[in-house]
Write an enzyme that holds these catalytic residues in place. Structure first.
Site, short mmCIF file in Angstrom:
data_model
loop_
_atom_site.label_atom_id
_atom_site.label_comp_id
_atom_site.label_asym_id
_atom_site.label_seq_id
_atom_site.Cartn_x
_atom_site.Cartn_y
_atom_site.Cartn_z
N HIS A 1 0.81 -1.22 0.00
CA HIS A 1 0.00 0.00 0.00
C HIS A 1 0.85 1.27 0.00
CE1 HIS A 1 0.37 -0.09 4.53
NE2 HIS A 1 0.38 1.21 4.35
N ASP B 1 0.18 -7.54 1.46
CA ASP B 1 0.65 -6.17 1.64
C ASP B 1 2.18 -6.10 1.63
OD1 ASP B 1 0.36 -3.47 1.82
OD2 ASP B 1 -0.05 -3.41 3.97
N SER C 1 4.79 2.47 7.82
CA SER C 1 4.47 1.34 6.97
C SER C 1 5.68 0.87 6.18
CB SER C 1 3.38 1.72 5.95
OG SER C 1 2.11 1.55 6.50
#
Length: 302
Positions: free
Chosen positions: A142, A172, A251
């Protein structure tokens, strides 16, 4: 009904960073004052008088210790100091400080930081880390969604262009190949070890756009069922839960154990307010074994 604890990816940067402090040096408190010496006796020609009973010598009061305990309870920053001063009243002489071992978190951070990068795209910013000897970088799908090339910034300030060689939205995970591997050092991966609840960990990355940020915590739970990423087509995946502070921009960064080995990729947080989400002490990381397996499939073109 709206989920009272929504989970969100870590996207746009905003807010402050966290820097762990150094431990307060231990000092010994002063002991109780020694009782005054009795006055010297004098010769006299008078008959000796009946000796009067003397009060017993004063004993050290325990009140300061009780006060120290109360201070430790009311001010958590003093707890280490109080615990060190409530022992023997005649402590042995202080010895030289012990050498730092492999579990020291400051040494761990210094060892891992050169392998961590900031990842910048047209949509925003995230983190990543070098995971093999060719300098390839693991991050979240993402983070690079919709991008074929991104910019990565190293800890020494260099910026490199990197190709997105593939992604796996269901897990992911994405793999980047920078234009050069010169000066890139792979992080150690704990692919053969399973963390335990309570293990100390560090989360390293670029939360809120602040590169090189390190936060600490523990593994809070294993095998949490979490839906990963923003484009995932599959169902929930297993994840590690941690209370190490992670925020938007973390992230793709590594979650490492106290030996400096990557045990997971920070990918999501639970938040009470999905519109203004921030760390509430519940974060999730993809187990490194799952991430590496996905990365190998991407590299092999599967």
């Amino acid at each position: 009904m709206r989920d009272p604890h929504p989970r969100t990816g870590l996207g746009e940067p905003r807010g402050p960073s966290f820097f762990p402090g150094r431990p307060r040096p231990r000092t010994e408190p002063p002991g109780p004052p020694a009782p005054a010496a009795p006055p010297p006796s004098h010769a006299t020609s008078h008959p000796p008088s009946t000796p009067q009973p003397q009060p017993p010598p004063p004993h050290p009061t325990r009140r300061p210790l009780a006060t120290a305990v109360l201070a430790a309870v009311l001010a958590g920053g003093l707890a280490g100091y109080a615990a060190g001063t409530l022992g023997d009243e005649d402590p042995a002489p202080a010895s030289a400080p012990a050498a730092r071992g492999p579990g020291d978190l400051q040494a761990v951070a210094a060892r891992v930081l050169p392998s961590v990068v900031s990842v910048r795209t047209d949509r925003g910013q995230g983190s990543g880390f070098v995971f093999d000897d060719r300098g390839r970088i693991l991050t979240n799908a993402h983070v690079v969604q919709g991008s074929s090339r991104v910019s990565v910034e190293l800890q020494d300030g260099r910026r490199l262009s990197a190709e997105v060689i593939g992604d796996d939205p269901d897990h992911d995970v994405a793999v980047l190949e920078p234009e050069t591997s010169r000066g890139l050092r792979a992080a150690r991966l704990a692919t053969g070890a399973r963390p335990a609840v309570g293990d100390p960990v560090l989360a390293i990355g670029s939360p809120l756009g602040l590169s090189g940020t390190v936060t600490s915590g523990i593994v809070s739970a294993l095998d949490r069922s979490v839906r990963l990423g923003e484009g995932s087509r599959g169902g929930p995946r297993r994840a590690l839960q941690t209370d190490a502070s992670i925020n938007p921009g973390n992230s793709g960064g590594p979650l490492v154990d106290d030996e400096g080995r990557v045990i997971g990729i920070n990918t999501a947080i639970a938040t009470l307010d999905q519109d203004r989400g921030g760390s509430i002490g519940i974060g999730f990381a993809i187990p490194v074994g799952d991430a590496v397996e996905s990365a190998r499939t991407i590299i092999d073109g599967g």
